[in-house]
Write an enzyme that holds these catalytic residues in place. Structure first.
Site: not given
Ligand code: GLU
Length: 472
Positions: A64-65, A70, A94, A106, A363
């Protein structure tokens, strides 16, 4: 014998290796590593035959930083708490690596999606969204899902619609999920974004002559022999762009049903058409069917692209992998021990958290579009076009040379949404590569590119904590 490492253990092992090369306080490193929240849902759905089935789903918010968090939602039988935690952590790293201002998350449902009708999948997806909503695990400023293995724009449209129904006063409701169909608030270029990002990343990596020399390769993608494992959305688009725009030769392909090889190159579109017709990549004209799927990963090639699920390359097969570059289009395809072996052998592993970050990057663009309530390019397209036309006319008057209609239309062109998305993605992948390459070079051989990218991520997340302090 000791217990095998779980997927989340592997991610943390990579984290620890990198953290040792930083000097952040122990407490901050510990905080960065932790899963901030994780939730498990068990909910019933009615099958088409009237029976009731209990579904199991999870959502992990790793960090939550920055908010929102996402990351995708996957539908697969491999889904469990450890898997979503590992994948959520990878999302944090990432996003930091490509400078996308989100924490990582996730989710997933343990389901063999192909065994369910469209109606059943819709009920499952809408119910899961309802559960996420009730527990504050979804929202444009909280946590924003996207597709992953087994899900796509259709599921995202169901999620957006369910959320909008539950939050009718949220003017930004469409920003609760990304990779929606373009007609439902999606953005042009999101479907192919991960594969396109892998292509831009690989093209940049291969353009550095000095690094290619070190691997015994010539610079450039042209003629590079590539094997792709997994022809889903990511693998298919990666192979397509590498072949069509990069001039690479796809010498092998691997899917559930087996693996094929063709030294002179597999036409990706023709292979996809063959698979649609016959249900299999095997028996593709001119290609050889290999005796097993595993042999596909061991084919002689320059670049191996694992684009399926985690743990495709482990100590069981890594010693026989011949590729000089491994581009982790999937999340976690190489076990951390196998990664060490590649480092020792001088194989260049392009880590997942960098090379497959194109999806989340676009995204982010979609989320911005949703918050701005306007399509990219709408305001400036015609203005840019007209300014360029005026400039061309001035040049014509000054030089006495007239431009052809074709020259005018190619130079005096305002950007469409897709042009802006692709150039933003290209810039992001190139910039991120040079950032992590710098950190790698600084290490002078002490650590690999995965550790370099992790050091980059740790530094950025630690900085976010330092900048805003810790809640007393
Ligand atoms: N599921 C994709 C990933 O592993 C996309 C995640 C996204 O767009 O939020 O990067």
């Amino acid at each position: 014998m000791s217990e095998p490492l779980t997927f989340f253990d592997q991610v943390n092992r990579n984290f620890d290796k990198a953290a040792a090369f930083t000097n952040h306080p122990h407490g901050i490193l510990e905080q960065i590593k932790q899963i901030n929240s994780v939730i498990h849902f068990a909910f019933p759905i009615k099958r088409d035959d009237g029976s009731i089935q209990v579904m199991h789903g999870w959502r992990a918010e790793h960090s939550h930083h920055k908010l929102p968090t996402k990351g995708g939602i996957r539908y697969a039988m491999t889904v469990n708490e450890d898997e979503v935690m590992a994948l959520a952590a990878l999302m944090t790293y990432k996003c930091a690596i490509v400078n996308v201002p989100f924490g990582g998350a996730k989710g997933g449902i343990r389901i063999a999606a192909h065994e369910y009708s469209e109606g059943e999948l819709e009920r499952i997806t809408r119910r899961f969204t309802f559960e996420l909503f009730n527990k504050h695990f979804i929202g444009p400023g909280l946590d924003v899902p996207a597709p992953d293995f087994g899900t796509g724009p259709r599921e995202m449209a169901w999620i957006a619609d369910t959320y909008s129904t539950l939050a009718p006063h949220d003017i930004n409701a469409l920003g609760c999920v990304t990779a929606k169909p373009v007609s439902e608030g999606g953005i042009d270029g999101r479907v192919e974004a991960t594969g396109r990002g892998v292509f831009y990343g690989l093209r940049e990596v291969c353009s550095v002559a000095e690094d290619m020399r070190g691997l015994g390769l010539s610079p450039g993608l042209e003629g590079k022999r590539v094997v792709v494992q997994g022809l889903g959305n990511v693998g298919y688009h990666t192979a397509k762009f590498l072949q069509e725009d990069g001039g690479a030769v796809i010498v092998g392909a691997i899917e559930h049903e087996g693996a094929i090889a063709k030294r002179t190159g597999i036409d990706v579109e023709a292979l996809m058409a063959h698979r649609r017709e016959t249900g299999s990549i095997l028996g593709f004209p001119g290609a050889t069917d290999l005796a097993s799927r595993e042999l596909g990963l061991e084919l002689d090639c320059d670049i191996l692209v694992p684009a399926a699920l985690e743990n495709a390359i482990t100590m069981d097969n890594a010693p026989r992998v011949k590729a000089k570059i491994i581009a982790e289009a999937a999340n976690g395809p190489t076990s951390s021990e196998a990664s060490d072996l590649f480092f020792e052998r001088g194989v260049l592993v392009l880590p997942d958290a960098f090379i497959n970050a194109g999806g989340v990057t676009v995204s982010y663009f979609e989320w911005l579009k949703n918050l701005e309530h306007v399509r990219f390019g709408r305001l400036e397209k015609r203005f840019d076009e007209q300014s360029a036309r005026r400039l061309l006319t001035a040049i014509e008057h000054a030089t006495g040379r007239a431009f052809s209609d074709q020259e005018i239309s190619s130079i005096a062109r305002g950007a469409e949404e897709i042009d802006l998305v692709n150039s933003g993605l290209e810039e992001t992948m190139i910039e991120a590569y040079h950032e992590i390459r710098e950190i790698f070079k600084r290490g002078g051989g002490a650590y690999d590119l995965r550790a370099a990218s992790m050091i980059d991520a740790i530094d950025k997340v630690a900085l976010a904590y330092a900048d805003r302090g810790i809640f007393p």
